[in-house]
Enzyme design. Structure first.
Site, PDB file in Angstrom:
ATOM      1  N   HIS A 140      25.103 -13.791  -6.778  1.00  0.00           N
ATOM      2  CA  HIS A 140      25.840 -13.992  -7.929  1.00  0.00           C
ATOM      3  C   HIS A 140      26.792 -15.230  -7.841  1.00  0.00           C
ATOM      4  O   HIS A 140      27.489 -15.358  -7.072  1.00  0.00           O
ATOM      5  CB  HIS A 140      26.746 -12.807  -8.399  1.00  0.00           C
ATOM      6  N   HIS A 248      16.291  -5.221   2.986  1.00  0.00           N
ATOM      7  CA  HIS A 248      17.832  -4.956   2.654  1.00  0.00           C
ATOM      8  C   HIS A 248      18.388  -4.003   3.622  1.00  0.00           C
ATOM      9  O   HIS A 248      19.636  -4.390   3.802  1.00  0.00           O
ATOM     10  CB  HIS A 248      17.740  -4.320   1.068  1.00  0.00           C
ATOM     11  N   ASP A 271      15.611  -3.210  -7.715  1.00  0.00           N
ATOM     12  CA  ASP A 271      16.501  -4.510  -7.654  1.00  0.00           C
ATOM     13  C   ASP A 271      15.548  -5.490  -7.825  1.00  0.00           C
ATOM     14  O   ASP A 271      15.608  -6.779  -7.248  1.00  0.00           O
ATOM     15  CB  ASP A 271      17.318  -4.746  -6.570  1.00  0.00           C
TER      16      ASP A 271
END
Length: 382
Positions: A140, A248, A271
């Site tokens: 992000h 992940h 995701d």
């Protein structure tokens, strides 16, 4: 039309059944009965083995079919994303908008509001950010990390008629703001956060009830502070999502989390990004290229940027690599996310009166047939 589906092992959401038939009338499930008890007025479809389960439910979908919801938050892209996931047996999704400008968030919420009653595979909206701890922002972009203000609150207060999940860092908002967000009916999850055990314990008292992509973008366990990970595993009354792409989170940690959380409190999310059911191994995110390499999606900083799996992959990985029993692995992609979101009274299980969302797959975890509300969307030889 009345249909009877036979020939596969049926998973109801709780248990497996052999030599049974699933009866459907229009959009709804009637019952699971013995194969020799099918009435004459039912059209029989005989599958060639495999497993017939509830359609998969994914509460964190960023994209698919070459589209990313942030990049093109319109009906056409939303339809492409939904169809890409339906191809792999995911019949219900929460499209996810990650940290971006307020204008992009408004466009995303507007599209969901317009389409929520037009597409049965659309559950609502997952808003992931921008109220994050910069330390754990992940991919992000820093320029979009923000604090809650009246512009956001006015937008949130306008969202009605569908579920909303909001992932945030609890240490970055006040308890008053948290209580207000909960009063709107939102599901509040901790993610991209460095909150302490005490901060999380306090937030749970006032509405926090979940953790987003456990182990990723959050404070880790240490000797003197459980961190977000340890807290998530300790608070039995909270749920947690986990990405089971084996990149992940290490398989042993997925297994540990499965054993630690109460049954039903850990569920899979993909995701997933734009690469799902699309030939191109790369896409643009925040005006930079994200590329797939050996199953991993990586941005220019070398950070993981979502995944390239769907829920059938998560089930396969959990069963084959994480020692999770098949019935629980399937439930973690069906019943458990449905129960967390509050739609477990009509989705996620094969029960009388439930919507006939179905996935049929073989023992190599290839999807052969998909139904949404009794409509056969994908049909392949078994």
């Amino acid at each position: 039309m009345k249909q009877a589906i036979t020939g596969a092992k049926i998973f109801s959401g709780n248990e497996f059944f052999d030599q049974k038939a699933l009866l459907i009338d229009g959009e709804k499930i009637i019952d699971i009965v013995n194969e020799n008890s099918i009435q004459d007025n039912f059209k029989i479809q005989k599958l060639n083995g495999g497993i017939l389960s509830p359609g998969f439910i994914d509460l964190q979908v960023n994209g698919g079919g070459g589209k990313l919801f942030n990049n093109s938050p319109d009906k056409e892209s939303l339809d492409e994303i939904i169809m890409a996931h339906q191809h792999f047996g995911t019949t219900s999704i929460m499209p996810t908008v990650i940290s971006d400008s307020l204008n992009v968030l408004k466009r995303c919420t507007s599209t969901i509001s317009s389409e929520i009653n037009n597409n049965k595979s659309l559950l609502g909206l997952h808003i992931e950010g921008p109220f994050f701890n910069v330390k754990y922002r992940g991919v992000h972009q820093k320029q979009y990390i923000n604090t809650i203000n009246n512009d956001y609150l006015n937008l949130f207060e306008s969202l009605q008629g569908f579920p909303v999940m909001l992932t945030l860092a609890p240490e970055c908002i006040s308890i008053k703001q948290l209580k207000h967000l909960k009063s709107l009916g939102f599901k509040i999850l901790a993610g991209h956060t460095d909150a302490s055990y005490d901060q999380l314990e306090e937030a749970i008292k006032y509405g926090l009830d979940g953790f987003t992509h456990l182990f990723n973008a959050m404070g880790q366990i240490s000797a003197r502070e459980p961190g977000v990970v340890g807290s998530a595993l300790n608070f039995d009354n909270t749920s947690a999502s986990i990405i089971a792409d084996l990149h992940h989170v290490h398989p042993s940690l997925i297994e540990m989390s499965y054993n630690q959380k109460p049954k039903g409190k850990l569920f899979f999310v993909s995701d997933s990004m734009a690469t799902i059911n699309h030939g191109e191994p790369s896409f643009e995110l925040y005006d930079e290229v994200v590329s797939e390499s050996n199953g991993r999606l990586i941005n220019s900083e070398g950070k993981l940027a979502g995944s390239s799996i769907t829920q059938i992959d998560a089930i396969k990985n959990a069963y084959l690599s994480c020692n999770i029993p098949l019935n629980d692995a399937i439930a973690m992609a069906t019943r458990y996310p449905a129960e967390y979101l509050g739609v477990g009274n009509y989705l996620g299980s094969l029960k009388s009166g439930y919507r006939a969302d179905l996935a049929h797959f073989d023992l190599d975890f290839n999807i052969h047939n998909v139904w949404v509300a009794g409509k056969h969307l994908k049909q392949e030889a078994s």
